[in-house]
Write an enzyme that holds these catalytic residues in place. Structure first.
Site, mmCIF file in Angstrom:
data_model
loop_
_atom_site.group_PDB
_atom_site.id
_atom_site.type_symbol
_atom_site.label_atom_id
_atom_site.label_comp_id
_atom_site.label_asym_id
_atom_site.label_seq_id
_atom_site.Cartn_x
_atom_site.Cartn_y
_atom_site.Cartn_z
ATOM 1 N N HIS A 40 0.767 -1.319 -0.040
ATOM 2 C CA HIS A 40 -0.081 0.013 0.033
ATOM 3 C C HIS A 40 0.700 1.334 0.009
ATOM 4 O O HIS A 40 0.549 2.251 0.797
ATOM 5 C CB HIS A 40 -1.034 -0.083 1.015
ATOM 6 C CG HIS A 40 -2.150 -1.003 1.223
ATOM 7 N ND1 HIS A 40 -2.583 -1.693 -0.169
ATOM 8 C CD2 HIS A 40 -2.885 -1.687 2.049
ATOM 9 C CE1 HIS A 40 -3.525 -2.348 0.223
ATOM 10 N NE2 HIS A 40 -3.692 -2.486 1.433
ATOM 11 N N HIS A 58 -9.835 2.499 0.823
ATOM 12 C CA HIS A 58 -9.673 1.338 1.821
ATOM 13 C C HIS A 58 -10.585 1.634 2.842
ATOM 14 O O HIS A 58 -10.259 1.341 4.022
ATOM 15 C CB HIS A 58 -8.164 1.329 2.287
ATOM 16 C CG HIS A 58 -7.775 -0.136 2.634
ATOM 17 N ND1 HIS A 58 -8.172 -0.591 3.873
ATOM 18 C CD2 HIS A 58 -6.824 -0.807 1.941
ATOM 19 C CE1 HIS A 58 -7.642 -1.819 3.735
ATOM 20 N NE2 HIS A 58 -6.751 -2.114 2.860
ATOM 21 N N GLU A 106 -11.636 -3.221 -2.401
ATOM 22 C CA GLU A 106 -10.515 -2.167 -3.150
ATOM 23 C C GLU A 106 -10.402 -2.428 -4.615
ATOM 24 O O GLU A 106 -10.002 -3.434 -5.147
ATOM 25 C CB GLU A 106 -9.361 -2.597 -2.459
ATOM 26 C CG GLU A 106 -9.245 -2.223 -0.888
ATOM 27 C CD GLU A 106 -8.114 -3.039 -0.291
ATOM 28 O OE1 GLU A 106 -6.991 -2.960 -0.541
ATOM 29 O OE2 GLU A 106 -8.503 -4.001 0.533
HETATM 30 C C1 BGC Z 1 -4.659 -6.257 2.193
HETATM 31 C C2 BGC Z 1 -4.620 -7.035 3.362
HETATM 32 C C3 BGC Z 1 -4.024 -5.986 4.555
HETATM 33 C C4 BGC Z 1 -4.875 -5.027 4.472
HETATM 34 C C5 BGC Z 1 -4.322 -3.807 5.646
HETATM 35 C C6 BGC Z 1 -5.833 -5.064 2.556
HETATM 36 O O1 BGC Z 1 -6.066 -4.341 1.400
HETATM 37 O O2 BGC Z 1 -5.108 -6.960 1.266
HETATM 38 O O3 BGC Z 1 -3.813 -8.158 3.304
HETATM 39 O O4 BGC Z 1 -3.529 -6.653 5.731
HETATM 40 O O5 BGC Z 1 -5.171 -4.073 3.504
HETATM 41 O O6 BGC Z 1 -5.205 -3.487 6.453
#
Ligand code: BGC
Length: 405
Positions: free
Chosen positions: A159, A233, A370
């Site tokens: 991310h 998110h 997402e």
């Molecule tokens: C991911 C998870 C991750 C989370 C973080 C998601 O987009 O796929 O693996 O732990 O984001 O909070």
């Protein structure tokens, strides 16, 4: 204001009733024409009223560790739907939508104050970038040059890295337009930030429409070839953010395939048919119905934490998913231009994040949808490309639409 409906016919026909010899001369066609213009006028009035109800408010929301002031913007529409967004990380902190009895409920997980977002947030409600999801070992090669990114998920990059777009202060400009109210956020990510090449100018626009849509438009331009994959998110719980787990939600995902992962949640490169697997959501199915099945992919994810290969990808907007929470009646539909969508069932939540109103967010208290390009795309030339070059414009739209059933 709209005209009082009961009185208008009287005025049209005149007080003495319809007559050819006395009073106003009325033909059937003039009555029809008048009725049509009344309908149009009434419609316009109602529309103007609804337009006038679109509003935004701005309030101080604290300061970051560096002393940068942060604001909270609350957008509201004619149906009473409200969304609060801070320019720290572009985080949606509250999203109030009606249930089938008209009661507003906050359907996203989050915190009451900025300090909690600064301390520990698993990307609650945030804009994710420069590249959403994982990039294996934090490395990729572009035009023969290897780039090393910040690693923040074991050996992998997740991310956007240590300080991704979820942790920066965006410039913000609220606006009102026809049938919507919105917030335009912009940020310039410098060349080399978190290891990415190229100075990237990014705009993310959140719009709340009078059709109860939260529309997110992403736009970016670079001065050197780079990789871009932006997403949002929010952790949704359509029964309300503090109402327990999301296992009773029924979910439909319009995808025939998904990208299977290894133990580190890195795609293997295969596109696998969902048929006969617990990842087949082509017909609406309760999230909890198969989540604990003995399945290797569910074991790796600790539940659902996978990218679905959305059907009918051609760069245009289409409906890709629908979540329905039967007790509240709330439905959320997702449309996107993206080829993929990560459905994450909140498996890493464990009660340690104490959210709004003191609610401890337990295991699977929220789920994320997402929309994105596939994880680790820069290392998979066979996946749709996330490379952005100078002169190109990255543009993508996702809509979350709410209604009841
Ligand atoms: C991911 C998870 C991750 C989370 C973080 C998601 O987009 O796929 O693996 O732990 O984001 O909070």
């Amino acid at each position: 204001m709209s005209a009082a409906p009961g009185r208008e016919p009287e005025q049209l026909y005149g007080s003495s009733g319809s007559s050819r010899s006395s009073g106003p001369y009325v033909t059937l066609s003039s009555v029809v024409a008048a009725a049509i213009s009344l309908l149009i006028l009434t419609g316009c009035g109602a529309r103007e009223e609804r337009q006038a109800m679109l509003a935004y408010q701005q309030e101080p929301y604290g300061t970051t560790g560096d002393g940068a002031p942060v604001q909270l913007y609350t957008l509201s529409n004619a149906n009473g739907v409200r969304v609060a967004i801070t320019n720290y990380g572009g985080i949606v902190t509250r999203l109030l939508v009606p249930d089938r009895d008209g009661n507003l409920g906050d359907v996203v997980l989050g915190y009451d104050s900025l300090s909690d977002y600064l301390t520990a947030s698993p990307y609650f409600g945030a804009i994710v970038g420069r590249h959403g999801n994982r990039i294996a070992k934090g490395r990729f090669t572009l035009d023969g040059v290897e780039y090393r990114l910040a690693t923040n998920d074991g050996a992998n990059h997740l991310h956007g890295g240590l300080k991704g777009f979820d942790k920066v202060v965006w410039d913000a400009e609220p606006y009102r337009a026809e049938d919507e109210v919105g917030l335009r956020l912009s940020y310039v990510s410098e060349d080399g930030e978190e290891g990415y090449p190229g100075r990237l100018a990014v705009t993310v626009t959140y719009a709340l429409t009078n059709s109860d849509e939260l529309r997110i438009e992403y736009r970016a331009e670079t001065d050197k070839p780079t990789a871009v994959n932006l997403t949002h998110h929010s952790y949704f719980n359509l029964a309300g953010h503090a109402s327990g787990d999301i296992l009773g939600h029924e979910l439909m995902i319009n995808a025939d395939q998904f990208t299977p992962v290894d133990e580190g949640l890195i795609p293997t490169g295969e596109l696998r048919d969902v048929t006969g697997t617990p990842l087949d959501f082509r017909s609406a199915t309760a999230i909890g119905a198969r989540i604990d099945e003995d399945d290797e992919q569910l074991r790796f994810g600790g539940g659902y934490d996978h990218n679905w290969v959305l059907n009918d990808y051609d760069g245009s907007l289409r409906l890709v998913a629908r979540g329905h929470e039967p007790t509240s009646g709330r439905v959320m539909e997702v449309s996107t231009m993206e080829p993929g969508m990560q459905f994450y069932s909140g498996n890493f939540l464990d009660g340690s994040n104490v959210g709004k109103g003191g609610a401890p967010y337990q295991h699977r208290a929220g789920f994320c949808l997402e929309t994105q390009h596939f994880p680790d795309s820069p290392n998979h030339p066979e996946f749709p490309s996330t490379v952005l070059r100078p002169g190109e414009v990255y543009e993508s739209t996702t809509i979350y639409r709410f209604f009841v059933r």
